[in-house]
Motif scaffolding. Structure first.
Motif, mmCIF file in Angstrom:
data_model
loop_
_atom_site.group_PDB
_atom_site.id
_atom_site.type_symbol
_atom_site.label_atom_id
_atom_site.label_comp_id
_atom_site.label_asym_id
_atom_site.label_seq_id
_atom_site.Cartn_x
_atom_site.Cartn_y
_atom_site.Cartn_z
ATOM 1 N N GLU A 167 -27.677 13.495 1.386
ATOM 2 C CA GLU A 167 -27.898 14.133 0.240
ATOM 3 C C GLU A 167 -27.866 12.920 -0.725
ATOM 4 O O GLU A 167 -28.687 13.010 -1.813
ATOM 5 N N MET A 168 -26.793 12.209 -0.686
ATOM 6 C CA MET A 168 -26.649 11.192 -1.921
ATOM 7 C C MET A 168 -27.741 10.050 -1.697
ATOM 8 O O MET A 168 -28.574 9.658 -2.446
ATOM 9 N N VAL A 169 -28.434 9.798 -0.475
ATOM 10 C CA VAL A 169 -29.157 8.703 -0.025
ATOM 11 C C VAL A 169 -30.568 9.261 -0.637
ATOM 12 O O VAL A 169 -31.243 8.685 -1.462
ATOM 13 N N LYS A 170 -30.787 10.593 -0.346
ATOM 14 C CA LYS A 170 -32.107 11.155 -0.830
ATOM 15 C C LYS A 170 -32.098 11.378 -2.328
ATOM 16 O O LYS A 170 -33.271 10.703 -2.964
ATOM 17 N N ARG A 171 -31.123 11.584 -3.174
ATOM 18 C CA ARG A 171 -31.197 11.490 -4.435
ATOM 19 C C ARG A 171 -31.409 10.070 -4.975
ATOM 20 O O ARG A 171 -32.021 10.056 -5.860
ATOM 21 N N VAL A 172 -30.534 9.248 -4.604
ATOM 22 C CA VAL A 172 -30.556 7.811 -4.941
ATOM 23 C C VAL A 172 -32.153 7.171 -4.836
ATOM 24 O O VAL A 172 -32.621 6.824 -5.832
ATOM 25 N N LEU A 173 -32.786 7.444 -3.676
ATOM 26 C CA LEU A 173 -33.998 6.915 -3.490
ATOM 27 C C LEU A 173 -35.209 7.455 -4.088
ATOM 28 O O LEU A 173 -36.179 6.863 -4.521
ATOM 29 N N SER A 174 -34.879 8.887 -4.609
ATOM 30 C CA SER A 174 -36.115 9.466 -5.552
ATOM 31 C C SER A 174 -35.769 9.538 -6.801
ATOM 32 O O SER A 174 -36.687 9.831 -7.770
ATOM 33 N N ARG A 175 -34.790 8.912 -7.452
ATOM 34 C CA ARG A 175 -34.726 8.784 -8.888
ATOM 35 C C ARG A 175 -35.399 7.701 -9.453
ATOM 36 O O ARG A 175 -35.591 7.715 -10.664
ATOM 37 N N ASN A 176 -35.629 6.602 -8.890
ATOM 38 C CA ASN A 176 -36.697 5.684 -9.413
ATOM 39 C C ASN A 176 -36.309 5.327 -10.751
ATOM 40 O O ASN A 176 -37.097 5.214 -11.819
ATOM 41 N N GLY A 178 -35.339 2.086 -11.430
ATOM 42 C CA GLY A 178 -35.692 0.619 -11.541
ATOM 43 C C GLY A 178 -34.386 -0.157 -11.287
ATOM 44 O O GLY A 178 -34.230 -1.274 -11.508
ATOM 45 N N ARG A 179 -33.105 0.526 -10.743
ATOM 46 C CA ARG A 179 -31.987 -0.319 -10.395
ATOM 47 C C ARG A 179 -32.045 -1.188 -9.441
ATOM 48 O O ARG A 179 -32.629 -0.581 -8.292
ATOM 49 N N ILE A 180 -31.467 -2.396 -9.470
ATOM 50 C CA ILE A 180 -31.392 -3.297 -8.442
ATOM 51 C C ILE A 180 -30.908 -2.621 -7.125
ATOM 52 O O ILE A 180 -31.025 -3.266 -5.985
ATOM 53 N N ASP A 181 -29.985 -1.743 -7.320
ATOM 54 C CA ASP A 181 -29.339 -1.343 -6.113
ATOM 55 C C ASP A 181 -29.715 0.010 -5.401
ATOM 56 O O ASP A 181 -28.975 0.582 -4.891
ATOM 57 N N ASP A 182 -30.842 0.395 -6.142
ATOM 58 C CA ASP A 182 -31.265 1.509 -5.511
ATOM 59 C C ASP A 182 -32.558 1.267 -4.367
ATOM 60 O O ASP A 182 -33.662 1.468 -4.617
ATOM 61 N N ASN A 183 -31.938 0.746 -3.377
ATOM 62 C CA ASN A 183 -32.938 0.616 -2.125
ATOM 63 C C ASN A 183 -32.118 1.105 -0.961
ATOM 64 O O ASN A 183 -30.869 1.084 -0.966
ATOM 65 N N ILE A 184 -32.878 1.428 0.194
ATOM 66 C CA ILE A 184 -32.131 2.029 1.198
ATOM 67 C C ILE A 184 -31.005 0.902 1.759
ATOM 68 O O ILE A 184 -29.954 1.477 2.207
ATOM 69 N N ASP A 185 -31.211 -0.223 2.087
ATOM 70 C CA ASP A 185 -30.228 -0.959 2.678
ATOM 71 C C ASP A 185 -28.950 -1.213 1.817
ATOM 72 O O ASP A 185 -27.779 -1.152 2.306
ATOM 73 N N THR A 186 -29.129 -1.350 0.612
ATOM 74 C CA THR A 186 -28.247 -1.565 -0.492
ATOM 75 C C THR A 186 -27.420 -0.185 -0.310
ATOM 76 O O THR A 186 -26.257 -0.239 -0.779
ATOM 77 N N MET A 187 -28.139 0.695 -0.533
ATOM 78 C CA MET A 187 -27.530 2.092 -0.706
ATOM 79 C C MET A 187 -26.702 2.496 0.587
ATOM 80 O O MET A 187 -25.464 2.700 0.419
#
Length: 238
Positions: A167-176, A178-187
């Motif tokens: 759920e956390m991964v889904k929320r972060v990747l959908s909030r868009n 523009g943060r540098i740490d909002d990508n799947i590998d960094t997440m």
């Protein structure tokens, strides 16, 4: 304006350079940072001062703690201090620490405790509020110890927003945002770091009877209905 009592303020020039728990309620690693300001000498908050009411808000990235902090501020009048926002603001500044913070956050690592605590302390000392909601901190036992030693205070209580990883991964990747740490590998890396370092902090405060575990799945209002009674009880205890 809250001021912590200190026998020594030798670190301030460096700092200024930086731009009972009710069962019925919801439940130094080394980097390249050029920051070596000494800790505050022992002394803490003077008995003549009004001790600040400090609440730590913990939860993994995407757990919704930032959204809930906004509702807490609106309802109960706290000053919201987001450790992540303070670091990102410093990161884009022209200070000598900005690039080091950028590199550390980009790698999904944790910024040294001294840097984060002193950013938080600067904001606390500049505020006229006596109630502080510190969001996303402490992220490790080292963070926790550094905060207590530098600030000379402990949290009244701690909120932990408990949310499933997917759920956390889904929320972060959908909030868009523009943060540098909002990508799947960094997440994924951030979640591993969170589990390894933050869970011992959660366990520490749980054993001290200061932890309130919030089920962070549901609508914003549903989640806030778990949060509200914690702060209402705190208000009644004054």
């Amino acid at each position: 304006m809250w001021r912590r009592a200190a026998k020594s303020s030798s670190f301030l020039p460096l700092l200024l350079q930086l731009p009972k728990h009710d069962a019925s309620l919801p439940q130094r690693f080394t980097t390249g940072f050029p920051f070596h300001a000494p800790f505050q000498e022992k002394g803490g908050i003077s008995p003549k001062q009004v001790a600040p009411l400090i609440t730590f808000v913990l939860g993994g990235p995407g757990s919704g703690k930032g959204t809930q902090c906004a509702k807490i501020v609106e309802t109960f009048g706290f000053k919201h201090l987001s450790a992540g926002d303070l670091l990102r603001r410093e990161m884009i500044s022209d200070s000598e620490y900005g690039s080091s913070i950028l590199n550390t956050i980009s790698e999904g690592k944790i910024v040294p405790s001294e840097v984060t605590v002193k950013l938080i302390l600067r904001e606390m000392e500049a505020s006229d509020n006596q109630k502080f909601l510190i969001d996303g901190f402490p992220r490790s036992e080292e963070n926790r110890a550094a905060f207590e030693q530098i600030v000379g205070a402990e949290p009244r209580f701690v909120l932990f927003f408990d949310c499933p990883e997917e759920e956390m991964v889904k929320r972060v990747l959908s909030r868009n945002e523009g943060r540098i740490d909002d990508n799947i590998d960094t997440m994924r890396n951030r979640l591993k770091v969170f589990e390894a370092l933050n869970l011992p902090v959660i366990d520490y405060y749980s054993k001290k009877g200061k932890l309130y575990r919030i089920n962070a799945v549901g609508t914003v209002d549903e989640i806030f209905e778990q949060v509200r009674p914690v702060f209402e009880a705190c208000e009644e205890a004054k």
